[in-house]
Scaffold this motif. Sequence first.
Motif, PDB file in Angstrom:
ATOM      1  N   GLY A  75      28.698  30.853  41.957  1.00 24.88           N
ATOM      2  CA  GLY A  75      28.261  30.530  43.306  1.00 24.88           C
ATOM      3  C   GLY A  75      29.370  30.319  44.310  1.00 24.88           C
ATOM      4  N   ASP A  76      30.619  30.468  43.900  1.00 28.35           N
ATOM      5  CA  ASP A  76      31.743  30.254  44.826  1.00 28.35           C
ATOM      6  C   ASP A  76      32.771  31.364  44.648  1.00 28.35           C
ATOM      7  N   ALA A  77      32.611  32.400  45.442  1.00 22.53           N
ATOM      8  CA  ALA A  77      33.499  33.563  45.338  1.00 22.53           C
ATOM      9  C   ALA A  77      34.929  33.221  45.752  1.00 22.53           C
ATOM     10  N   ALA A  78      35.081  32.343  46.730  1.00 20.93           N
ATOM     11  CA  ALA A  78      36.425  31.982  47.189  1.00 20.93           C
ATOM     12  C   ALA A  78      37.196  31.245  46.088  1.00 20.93           C
ATOM     13  N   ALA A  79      36.528  30.344  45.391  1.00 22.04           N
ATOM     14  CA  ALA A  79      37.197  29.619  44.298  1.00 22.04           C
ATOM     15  C   ALA A  79      37.527  30.569  43.151  1.00 22.04           C
ATOM     16  N   THR A  80      36.646  31.527  42.880  1.00 25.78           N
ATOM     17  CA  THR A  80      36.924  32.519  41.843  1.00 25.78           C
ATOM     18  C   THR A  80      38.138  33.358  42.208  1.00 25.78           C
ATOM     19  N   ALA A  81      38.198  33.798  43.468  1.00 25.87           N
ATOM     20  CA  ALA A  81      39.350  34.586  43.922  1.00 25.87           C
ATOM     21  C   ALA A  81      40.635  33.775  43.842  1.00 25.87           C
ATOM     22  N   THR A  82      40.563  32.514  44.203  1.00 26.82           N
ATOM     23  CA  THR A  82      41.743  31.643  44.116  1.00 26.82           C
ATOM     24  C   THR A  82      42.191  31.483  42.670  1.00 26.82           C
ATOM     25  N   ASN A  83      41.228  31.305  41.758  1.00 28.48           N
ATOM     26  CA  ASN A  83      41.577  31.181  40.336  1.00 28.48           C
ATOM     27  C   ASN A  83      42.239  32.452  39.817  1.00 28.48           C
ATOM     28  N   ILE A  84      41.734  33.603  40.219  1.00 25.99           N
ATOM     29  CA  ILE A  84      42.316  34.868  39.774  1.00 25.99           C
ATOM     30  C   ILE A  84      43.731  35.028  40.310  1.00 25.99           C
ATOM     31  N   LEU A  85      43.939  34.660  41.577  1.00 20.88           N
ATOM     32  CA  LEU A  85      45.276  34.793  42.162  1.00 20.88           C
ATOM     33  C   LEU A  85      46.274  33.804  41.572  1.00 20.88           C
ATOM     34  N   THR A  86      45.824  32.611  41.234  1.00 19.29           N
ATOM     35  CA  THR A  86      46.755  31.615  40.686  1.00 19.29           C
ATOM     36  C   THR A  86      47.016  31.816  39.199  1.00 19.29           C
ATOM     37  N   GLN A  87      46.055  32.435  38.495  1.00 21.63           N
ATOM     38  CA  GLN A  87      46.204  32.656  37.059  1.00 21.63           C
ATOM     39  C   GLN A  87      46.179  34.161  36.762  1.00 21.63           C
ATOM     40  N   LYS A  88      47.109  34.855  37.383  1.00 23.05           N
ATOM     41  CA  LYS A  88      47.157  36.314  37.278  1.00 23.05           C
ATOM     42  C   LYS A  88      47.341  36.786  35.830  1.00 23.05           C
ATOM     43  N   SER A  89      48.186  36.115  35.072  1.00 24.08           N
ATOM     44  CA  SER A  89      48.429  36.551  33.692  1.00 24.08           C
ATOM     45  C   SER A  89      47.180  36.374  32.821  1.00 24.08           C
ATOM     46  N   LEU A  90      46.418  35.320  33.049  1.00 27.45           N
ATOM     47  CA  LEU A  90      45.168  35.125  32.313  1.00 27.45           C
ATOM     48  C   LEU A  90      44.160  36.206  32.679  1.00 27.45           C
ATOM     49  N   PHE A  91      44.094  36.558  33.956  1.00 28.98           N
ATOM     50  CA  PHE A  91      43.199  37.630  34.396  1.00 28.98           C
ATOM     51  C   PHE A  91      43.583  38.956  33.745  1.00 28.98           C
ATOM     52  N   GLN A  92      44.880  39.258  33.699  1.00 25.43           N
ATOM     53  CA  GLN A  92      45.345  40.495  33.072  1.00 25.43           C
ATOM     54  C   GLN A  92      45.082  40.487  31.567  1.00 25.43           C
ATOM     55  N   LEU A  93      45.271  39.354  30.924  1.00 23.59           N
ATOM     56  CA  LEU A  93      44.964  39.239  29.503  1.00 23.59           C
ATOM     57  C   LEU A  93      43.475  39.462  29.259  1.00 23.59           C
ATOM     58  N   GLY A  94      42.646  38.883  30.102  1.00 24.09           N
ATOM     59  CA  GLY A  94      41.212  39.077  29.984  1.00 24.09           C
ATOM     60  C   GLY A  94      40.811  40.528  30.152  1.00 24.09           C
ATOM     61  N   PHE A  95      41.420  41.205  31.105  1.00 19.36           N
ATOM     62  CA  PHE A  95      41.123  42.620  31.321  1.00 19.36           C
ATOM     63  C   PHE A  95      41.545  43.447  30.108  1.00 19.36           C
ATOM     64  N   THR A  96      42.692  43.136  29.547  1.00 17.74           N
ATOM     65  CA  THR A  96      43.165  43.844  28.354  1.00 17.74           C
ATOM     66  C   THR A  96      42.225  43.613  27.170  1.00 17.74           C
ATOM     67  N   VAL A  97      41.761  42.394  27.029  1.00 17.99           N
ATOM     68  CA  VAL A  97      40.831  42.078  25.938  1.00 17.99           C
ATOM     69  C   VAL A  97      39.512  42.812  26.133  1.00 17.99           C
ATOM     70  N   TYR A  98      39.020  42.874  27.382  1.00 20.55           N
ATOM     71  CA  TYR A  98      37.796  43.623  27.656  1.00 20.55           C
ATOM     72  C   TYR A  98      37.975  45.105  27.311  1.00 20.55           C
ATOM     73  N   MET A  99      39.115  45.674  27.649  1.00 21.89           N
ATOM     74  CA  MET A  99      39.365  47.088  27.331  1.00 21.89           C
ATOM     75  C   MET A  99      39.434  47.307  25.820  1.00 21.89           C
ATOM     76  N   THR A 100      40.044  46.368  25.105  1.00 23.96           N
ATOM     77  CA  THR A 100      40.092  46.453  23.649  1.00 23.96           C
ATOM     78  C   THR A 100      38.688  46.380  23.063  1.00 23.96           C
ATOM     79  N   GLU A 101      37.877  45.503  23.620  1.00 22.24           N
ATOM     80  CA  GLU A 101      36.495  45.375  23.161  1.00 22.24           C
ATOM     81  C   GLU A 101      35.726  46.674  23.378  1.00 22.24           C
ATOM     82  N   MET A 102      35.894  47.289  24.532  1.00 14.44           N
ATOM     83  CA  MET A 102      35.185  48.539  24.816  1.00 14.44           C
ATOM     84  C   MET A 102      35.664  49.676  23.913  1.00 14.44           C
TER      85      MET A 102
END
Length: 84
Positions: free
Chosen positions: A43-70
């Motif tokens: 329900g809070d897109a701005a907070a989500t965007a802030t979390n992604i920008l502040t935790q860029k390495s976690l976001f990239q790790l998550g994306f890599t894990v999603y690609m591995t899963e697929m």
Amino acid sequence: MTERIAQTSPRRMARITGVLYLLTILTGIFAQGFVSERLVVPGDAAATATNILTQKSLFQLGFTVYMTEMACNIAVTALFYELL
């Protein structure tokens, strides 16, 4: 001799399929339970965007894990097709 090879081949494919299926489950749990829980604020897109920008390495790790899963899902699908 060829009968033995024919009998062990599906068993080996089944084991590989099982390992990939287990990897799919584990990566899915990690990606949904750990990464998304830390980044996404419902329900809070701005907070989500802030979390992604502040935790860029976690976001990239998550994306890599999603690609591995697929990739594992695709391989499991192909192996199930061959086995069944």
